[in-house]
Scaffold this active site. Sequence first.
Site, PDB file in Angstrom:
ATOM      1  NE  ARG A  72      -3.135   2.747   2.541  1.00  0.00           N
ATOM      2  CZ  ARG A  72      -3.385   3.466   3.618  1.00  0.00           C
ATOM      3  NH1 ARG A  72      -3.139   2.968   4.806  1.00  0.00           N
ATOM      4  NH2 ARG A  72      -3.867   4.685   3.503  1.00  0.00           N
TER       5      ARG A  72
ATOM      6  CG  HIS B 243      -1.358   8.924   3.368  1.00  0.00           C
ATOM      7  ND1 HIS B 243      -1.434   7.579   3.603  1.00  0.00           N
ATOM      8  CD2 HIS B 243      -1.050   9.481   4.573  1.00  0.00           C
ATOM      9  CE1 HIS B 243      -1.171   7.312   4.862  1.00  0.00           C
ATOM     10  NE2 HIS B 243      -0.930   8.464   5.478  1.00  0.00           N
TER      11      HIS B 243
ATOM     12  CD  GLU C 169      -4.857   7.490   9.699  1.00  0.00           C
ATOM     13  OE1 GLU C 169      -4.387   8.574  10.093  1.00  0.00           O
ATOM     14  OE2 GLU C 169      -4.398   6.388  10.046  1.00  0.00           O
TER      15      GLU C 169
ATOM     16  CD  GLU D 148      -1.824   4.012   8.024  1.00  0.00           C
ATOM     17  OE1 GLU D 148      -1.604   4.385   9.193  1.00  0.00           O
ATOM     18  OE2 GLU D 148      -1.938   4.790   7.067  1.00  0.00           O
TER      19      GLU D 148
END
Length: 1608
Positions: free
Chosen positions: A1124, A1169, A1214, A1423
Site C-alpha cells: 500500500r 494521504h 484517515e 494500517e
Amino acid sequence: MGCDMMDMLGKLDPQDVPNSDHGASDNSGITNRYQSVWDQFKGQTTTERDLFLNESFPDDFQWATSSESFKVEGGWMEDGKGETIWDRFGHENKVFDNQTADLACDSYNKVDYDVYLLRGLHVNTFQFSISWARIFPSGHRSSQSEKGALHYDKLINALLESGIQPVVTLFHWDLPQELQGYGGWTNASIVEAFKDYADFCFSRFGGRVKTWNTFSSPWVVSHAGYGTGEHPPGVKDYVVSSYQVTHNILKSHAEAWHVYNDKHRKTQGGKVGIALNSDWAEPMAPSRPEDVAAADRYLQFMLGWFAHPIFVNGDYPETLKTQIEQKIDECPLSVPAKLPVFTAEESKRIHGTADFFGLNHYTSRLVNNSAGGCNPGPHGVGDFQAHVDPLWSSTASDWIYSAPWGLRRLLNYISGEYLNVTKLPIHITGNGMPTEYSGDTINDTHRVEYMKSYINEALKAIFLDGVDVQQFTVQSLMDGFEGNQGYSERFGLHFVNFNDADRPRTPKQSAYFYAQVIGQNGFGSRHGDVVKEQFKQYTRRATGLSSSEVPSKSKVVWEKFSHQTKFKTKMYHYGTFPEGFSWGVSSSAYQIEGGWNADGKGPSVWDTFTQKPGNTPANASGDVACDSYNRLDEDLYMLRALRVKSYRFSMSWSRIFPDGRRSSLNQKGVDYYNRLIDGLLAFNITPMVTLYHWDLPQALQTLGGWDNVNMIDIFNDFCDFCFATFGDRVKLWMTFNQPHTIALLGYRLGQIPPNVQKPGTAPYKVAHNLIKAHAKAYHTYDDKYRKSQGGLVSIALNADWVEPEDVNVPREVVAADRALQFQLGWFAHPIFKNGDYPDAMKWQVGNKSELQGLSETRLPSFTEEEKSFIKGTADMFCVNHYTTKIASHATLRLSPPSYEYDLDLRVAEEGDSPTTAIREQRAVAWGLRRLLNWIKEEYGDPEIYVTESGVATEATQTWDDTARVFYYKTYIDEALKAHDLDGVKVKGYIATSLMDSFEWLHGYKIGFGLHHVDFTDPNRPRTPKYSAHFYHQVMKDNGFPEPDGEKVLHGHFRKGFIWSTATASYQIEGGWRADGKGLSIWDKFAHTPLRVFNDDNGDIACDSYHKVEEDVAILKQLKVTHYRFSISWPRVLPDGTTKNINEAGLNYYHRLVDALLAANIQPHITLYHWDLPQALQNIGGWESDTIVFTFRDYADLIFSRLGPKVKFWITINEPYNIANVGHGYGAAAPGISLRPGTLPYIVGHNLLKAHAEAWHLYNDKYRATQKGIISITINSDWSEPRNPYKQEDIDAARRVVQFYIGWFAHPVFNGDYSDMMKTIIRERSLAADLPKSRLPEFTPEEIKRIKGTYDYFGFNHYTTVLAFPVAYGNLQHYDADRGAGTIADRTWLDSGSSWLKVSPFGFRKILNFIKEEYGNPPIIITENGMSERGPIDLDDFHRSYYYEKYINQVLKAYLQDNVDIHGYTAWSLMDNLEWATGFSERFGLFYVNHSDPNLTRVAKSSVASYATIIKCNGFPKGPHECLDPEPEATTAPKTDAPTKPVRSNDTVSFLGMELSISDAETGLTTTFSLLIVVAFCAVCSTFCFFKARKQSKRMGRKEKIEMSKTQF
C-alpha cells in the site's frame, strides 16, 4: 425473659384455630380466622404487646434484603433493553420532580458493587427482580436479548460465589411497553407471554436459582396501575380494568407455576411462590362488630383478592364476591365493579399454585365500617374506611406508619386463613420504611427502631405462636427510584448519592444493625466457642548468614534487571499465587481508632503532638479519626465485604497500659481488642498484629522514650502481656512498624513525635534500642509462648527500591547498594544475617566520624552476646514498600554530623513514573520486583510478606480512584513476577489501607484507603471505592489469571488473505522539487519554523522517488502479497488540477507499479494521504466545496493511467486526521486551529463528498473494464470506559468511538452522520445561541450519493484508550462536543509515540464493533503498527511482540467472531518522516540510516517475525514447515563504504551506522538474505469477497462483486 413472654402473651394452641374446609368456611361477614386472631390479641395491653423477645431465629433462617430491577438497574437502553412502562412514565414527566430511572443506582454496571454490600451485610439471601424488557425487549421470546440474560447470569453467579442464595422475582411492575401497547395486563394474551418469559427464566437460571416469586405486590399493579392510575400505565378504571388485571395476573402466575412444576421442578428442585402485599387491619372501634367485619373485608379486598384463589379454592373470596354482587344490585346505573369469573378449569389450575406464601408488609390500618355507595375502588365497594392512629410513628411516606405488632397478627391470620390445610412456610419478602431524601441520611435511627421492632414481631410469631416463617427480607438493599416518588424517599440500608454519577453506596446505621442481627441470628445471646486461629507449624529459619560485602553480592539484581528495556520491564505477567497466599489490608491504631481518651486510655506522643496547634494541616488530629474504637462493626463490615484473608492492625499501647506499664492496665482497652480479634476470626480473617506503630505512651516519652535503654524491658513487658492475652488467637505478630521511620523522622530532624533534632547521633542510638527491644520481645515469645501458641513473630521494615543512576558505573551501583543498606540493612542485617550492622554502614559512619574528629564512631556497637541474641529474631521477612528512587554517588559535607550526610549519595525521583499525592513518592511498580529479589539474594531467600503497599490520592478524590486501581494492578503484578519468574518466596500482600484515615503529617489532606471516609460527618461513613472492588477481584482470582482474550489462538486466515505493508508519499518519497513536482501543504508546513520536531522535513525523506528497486527488494524480503502506497497529488498535478499534468511524476508511479507486479506484489494505491497541493490550499483547500470535483478529476486521471494495472484503491486516508488534526488542532498541515468549532466539520463534510464522487466515478466509468475495488480508509482507536462499573464512563467511551470512527463510517456505510453526533452538536450549538448546528447537513440526495460508497472497509488501528466524561461548558469545538477525556491503562506497554499504547484486545473489539455497527462489511486492515524512539536497536522485540499480539486478535475476530476480514497491512515498511514528530518516531520494519547518504534500508528483527506470520498465513499449532528457517546466504552484498564515525570498542560500523556487535550481526544476516529471496506465487484464490447484496443494488455494484471474486 422469653419464657415470661410466652406465659404473658400466650402461644396459640392448634385447638384455638378452627379447622375450616377451604371454600366451605368462606362466607360473607366476619371469617372465623380473622375473629380468632382478633380475639387472640385484642386483650393485650400496650405493654404486653410491645414486650421485646430476646431469642434467636431457627438455625436455617433466611436473612435477606432486596432490590427491584427498575428501581436500581438503570441502563434503560443498554444492550438492547426494551422500554418499560416505568421508562415511559418517567419520560412523560409523571414522576416527582420529573425524575427518571434511566440511571437509577447504575446496578446494571455495578453487580460487583451490590454483591460487595451484600457480603458486608452478611445476608444469606438476596431477592431481586428480573426486568422482563431486558430479557425480552418486546415482551416476547422472539426478541430475546442475550446480553440482558448475561447480566443476570453475572449477578446470580456473583451471589453464589459469595455464599448468597438468589431469590428471583419474575415481575415487579416493569412491564415491557410494547406489551402495554396491546393492553398490558388487561389483554388475556399476556398470560401466554408471561408463561413463555417465565419458562425462559426457569430454563436459563433455574439450575442456580432455587426460590422464585412470580409476582411481587400484584395488588399495587391492579390498584395503582389500572385503578387509580397513580402508577404506569396510568389507567384509571377501577370498575373493569383493575379486576381484569388481577384476573390475568392470577392466571399468569398459575401458568408459570405449572410450567415450573411440569418441566423444571424434577431437575432443579426449586420452589415457586408469589409475594403478596398486605397491611394488617384492626377495627377502629374494637367494641363494634361492624368495624371488626370491616377490618376483615379490608384484608379480603387486599390480601384475599389474590391469596384466596391460590391458597384456598381457586376463586375469589366469598366476602369480595358478595360485596360486588350487592353493589351491582344497589347501583344498576353506575356499577362500581365488574368481577370476572373463573371457569371450573381455571379455578382448578390456579388453586394450590404456590410452594410458599410470600408476604410484603409495611404498615397497619384502623378500619371502620362505612357506606361506600356506588363509588368504585376497594373503599367504596368494600364499605369501609381506613385510618391510622396518630400515635403511630410516621415515616417519609404518607402510607407507611410504624405499627410492628400488626406483622405478628397478620402472620397468625395468614397461617390460619390460607395455610391451615396445606402447611406451607411464609417468606416475608418485603418489609421496610422510607426516610426523607435529605437530612441525616446515614444515621437512620428511625429505620433501626422500625426494623428492630418488626423483626422481633416476626420472631414472636415463630417462637410464641408457632407460625412457620422461614425468611425475613428488609426492603431494600439501597436507596433507589421509588416509583412515582422518584428519589424523594429512601428505603435503603445503604445511602446512594444520586447527585454523583458514580452512585456511591454508603452503609447506613441500619445496615450495621441488620448485620448485627444476622450475626446473632436474632436477639438471643450467642456464646459459641471462641474461634482459634489455625496457622502453619513454625519452622525456625536457618541463621548465621555472613556479613554483606561492599557492594553486596545482591548487586546481581541490578545486573539482572537494570539492562532490561523499558518495554520488557513493563510487560505484564499473568498468573496466580499459590493456594494459601495471604491477602490482606492494613490500618494502625492512632490513624483509625479515635477515642483518644475514651474508657481510660492514656495519651500518646501523637495525641500530644497533634493537639498542639500548627503541627498538622488544619490542626488535624486522631482524636476521633475514623472512630473505629466505637465502630468496630463498621470495620468488620468492610473486611467481610472485601473477603480478605488477613487484617493487619496495631494495638494502642496507651489504650492497654495508659502510662505504658502493666500496673496501669486498662481492661476496657483489652476488651476492645478482644472484640476485634474475635470478630475477625468469626469471619475467618487472620489477625496480623503490630505491637508498636509509633504511638508511644506519653508517660514513657517523659522518661526519654526510645532514647532510654530502659525502654527495652518496658516494651518487652507490654509484648509479654499481649502474647499472653491475645496469643491464643493471634498467630502473626510484628514487634515494630518501620523502625527506620521512628529513628529517622522522630530523632533526626524531629518531623514526627517525639520531635528530637539530633541528626548525627540520636537516630543511631534509637535504632540500636529498637533492635534490642525487638530481639527481646522475640525471645520472650520464643521462650514462653511459641510451643503452646504456635505463632510467628517478625518486624515490619520499610524499604524503597534504589536504582543506580547509571548501572554501568561501579560507584553508582555501590551508592545504590549503600542506600539500601542504610535503610533496610540497618535493621535487617542484624536480624536476618549476623546480628550486626552491615559493613557498608559501619565503614561509612566510622570513617565520617573520624573525619569529623570524633574519637569513636557515632554508630553504636553490639557486643558479641548481643549479636548472638539479635541474630535470627524473625520468622518471616515483612517489608513495607511504596516507591523507588534513583541514587548517585556524592561527597557530602562533614558538618554537622548527620545520618543524611553519612550516606554520601544523592537520591532523585524516578521521573518516568506517575506522581502521587505525596511529593517524591512516585508509583514505580517495577521497583517492587527488584526489591523482593534483593531481599531474596541478601537475606538467604526468606519467606516474604509485603506488609504495606499503597498509594496516596488527594482527599478530594473520593470513590472513583482509578489511580489506586492502576497502582495495585501494577504493583501486585510485580510481586507475582517475583514469585513466578524469579522464585522469590512471596507469601502475602497487604494493601494499605482499609480506609482513609489520619495520615500523620498530612492530616486528612490525602487518603490511602480502599474505602472513603467522610471526616466532615460525625458518623464517619465508610464508602467503598472503585479500588475496593478491584482488590476484591484480585484476591478472589488469587492474582491475575490469563484472560481468554490474551491466550494465543492457533489457526490460519483464509486462503488468498492479503498481507501487506504501507507507506505514504510525503513520508518516504523525498524529491520534493524533482522533475516538476509542485509544492504540497506538508512542504510548506515542514518548512515553517516550530512545526516539525527537530526541524525535520520530507525534502529527501527516504528518497524512495529514486529507490524503486531497493524498496521492492525489501518488500520481497518481507514476503508481502500487497504493498500500500500513496500518490503525491502535487507530483502528478503540480497545481492540483488536470490543466498541468506532470508526466515525469506519473512515470515514477508507473515504474513502481510495474516493479511490484514483476515481483508478484499487488499495488494498493491511496489517492490522498494528506499532501494536498499547496496551490489548492491557497484557494480554500478542503474547506472549499470546489475541491470535491477537483479531487474527482484527479482521481479520474489516476484511474485512467494506472487503473489497468492496479486493482486495489483507497480514495482518502484517515479523513479524521485531515479534518480534526489538520483543521482543528492545527498539529498537521495545513496547520489551521482558529475555528475548531466549525472548520473540522466542514472539511469532513467535503472529504466525504469527495470520496463519494471518486467512488462513483470508478464504479460508473472504470469498474467494468478494470475490475478493481475501491473504498475509503477510516482510522479509529477503540475506547473502553475508564471505570467499567460506571455508566457515565461507558457513555463517554461510546461517544469517543462514534465521534471517531462513526464520524466518517456512518455516512458511508449507514447513511448520514450518526444520530448521536447530530443530536449532541445541534443541542450544544443551540445552547450557545447559534442559529443552527455547527455540523453541516447532507441533503437527501447527498445522503443517497454517499451511502454505500465502499467495496470494503479500509481500517487503520493502533491503540485503545480509556474514556471518561469531561464537561467543557459552552466551548464549541470537537472535544467539547465529544465530551470525553481519555487516558491509558498503566499496564499497557509504551511505544515511541505518547498516544500509542500496546493494547491488542481493543483491536478485536473494534473489529467486532464494525461488524455489528456496519453490517459486517469486508474489512481490509490498511494500517497497524508501533513506533520506537531513542537509540537505534535492530532487535525490535517490541515490534515483533506488537504484531504477533495484534494480528492474533485479528485472527480471533476472523475465526471466532466471524468478522469478514480479508487483509492486514503493517505500518510501516520503513522508518520515515512521521509527520510533525519528524524522524524521532520510527514505525518501520526496516531501519533507514539517515546518516548515510545512500539511506540504506536495514531489516530489523521484526521483519523475520512478520514474514513468518505471512508465510504461515497465521499461527500454526506445533511444528510446521512454515516455521522452518530459510537457508542463510553465503555471499555478502556489495555496498559502498560509508563514512566511519569514531566508535567505542564494543561497537562496529555497519552500512554507515554505529551498531553494537549483536545488532551488526543481525543486520548482516538480514542483508545476506536479500540475495536469496525468490519470487512467490501471486494470490489467486477465488472465493467471494462480498456477501450477496440486495437486488435493488445497481448493476455497477453487481459487476464490482464479480470483479472482487477474481481479486480475492
